[in-house]
Write an enzyme that holds these catalytic residues in place. Sequence first.
Site, PDB file in Angstrom:
ATOM      1  N   ASP A 184       9.056  -7.281   8.575  1.00 66.25           N
ATOM      2  CA  ASP A 184       7.745  -6.636   8.504  1.00 66.25           C
ATOM      3  C   ASP A 184       7.754  -5.363   7.668  1.00 66.25           C
ATOM      4  OD1 ASP A 184       4.947  -6.447   9.362  1.00 66.25           O
ATOM      5  OD2 ASP A 184       5.592  -4.710  10.515  1.00 66.25           O
ATOM      6  N   HIS A 204       8.127  -2.443   2.284  1.00 65.58           N
ATOM      7  CA  HIS A 204       7.893  -1.006   2.149  1.00 65.58           C
ATOM      8  C   HIS A 204       9.178  -0.219   1.894  1.00 65.58           C
ATOM      9  CE1 HIS A 204       3.965  -2.020   3.401  1.00 65.58           C
ATOM     10  NE2 HIS A 204       4.131  -1.926   4.707  1.00 65.58           N
ATOM     11  N   HIS A 215       0.809  -1.221   0.000  1.00 61.77           N
ATOM     12  CA  HIS A 215       0.000   0.000   0.000  1.00 61.77           C
ATOM     13  C   HIS A 215       0.843   1.271   0.000  1.00 61.77           C
ATOM     14  CE1 HIS A 215       0.587  -0.374   4.394  1.00 61.77           C
ATOM     15  NE2 HIS A 215       0.419   0.931   4.420  1.00 61.77           N
TER      16      HIS A 215
END
Length: 491
Positions: A237, A242, A180
């Site tokens: 994570d 990202h 995202h």
Amino acid sequence: MSSQIIPVEPFDYVVFGGTGDLAERKLLPALYHRQMEGQFTEPTRIIGASRASLSHDEYRRFASDALKEHLKSGEFNEAEVEKFTSRLYYVSVDAKSEQGWDDLKKLLEEGKDRTRAFYLAVGPAIFSDISEKIRDHKLITRNTRIVVEKPIGRDLASATELNDTIGKVFREEQIFRIDHYLGKETVQNLMALRFANALYEPLWNSAHIDHVQITVSEAVGLENRAGYYDKAGALRDMVQNHILQLLCFVAMEAPTSMDAEAVRDEKLKVLRALKPITASNVEQVTVRGQYRAGASSGGPVKGYLEELEGGVSNTETFVAIKAEISNWRWAGVPFYLRTGKRMAGRMSEIVITFKQIPHSIFDQSAGRISANQLMIRLQPNEGVKQSLMIKDPGPGGMRLRNVPLDMSFAEAFAVRNADAYERLLLDVIRNNQTLFVRRDEVEAAWQWIDPILKAWEATGQQVQGYTAGTWGPSQSIALIERDGRTWNDAI
């Protein structure tokens, strides 16, 4: 901005995990906003699917309650919500059995000529089961896509296995691996800044850039994710996906076009050029941290071990890395990466610091000349800031001041800034994979991450404590300061 109001062809979106946290907080509000912008055409449907036993009407009430809770003030419009929930349907299915799959097939038959998207808002443990059920019940049409949420594995081997599993059912061009962060307006604006302006690209190299910082900090702690997080840690994570994706957009060469394959080819080259981190240098270029009790959002908070059942863990909630890219453009330019939980605030930003001027013509009385910086803020308050040296106004001689040219998207454009999920959900329907991650990117990222994990284990590198509500352990400050640089901590 025109993409916000271009309608898309009718579609069916099937959300597995349709009653879960992601659907409630992100997916349903995002789809509601796209309807409000006029992008849905009839007879578009959104179909929730999970093990819970609900009727269509019960699911519609669930969605209405979710919107009421998670939309911003003024966004909940009764008429618009009623219109939105009227296109919602629900099927109770079990990934491990035949329960509900014939019902889903019957419902989808009504829209067999529409674009069809399956969103796996579930844990990766059942990706395989759901994919195979979709295949076995012949739910795949020529216009079918599947959306996969992270984590894509916990190391290279498991990522490869997961990709193989999904790849047995769906072709690569049908698979949308969502990150995202890539749907944020600022990430796409980074492409525009670099490749639509003659100003920056000639300077975007080791001759003119001193270093790059990428920070993704969170103020929150575990938030009911202890079971997952303690097995993952900050490196898996956040960095593997990202942060490395942000690094790719900063460092990539100009693609031949904005075609998805052209963009992703260039990102892949960056990942493959990352200098390996091994046991021989891991303690010099990485810092592992774990938050202790402190204060956040104006109140006291527990430490990680106090939040964790059992109270014993060497999992990192913070990581800082000095990364290097071994290619012609970036040789000698360090990329300082950091991310963590329970830090001083919620912030995601990229800071490009240019080199100092080679010679100053000004007297010492003019003051210190700071290096120019380009700051790209993803959250909060998406925007771009460029720092420049100018003369301080007034007749008192030549005094220099560092001032920002600051563009906040919210202030610069008289439109609502769409959430990342809004853009990405409809990119799936448009069959645009530019902002999604290709299989070889995922595996190349793990090829860089895996040796770090193994080096930590081999050297026994321990987590360093940091007080909740701060910017991380003192060792992370030392990591950058021993190179004569400092972290950009302003929120």
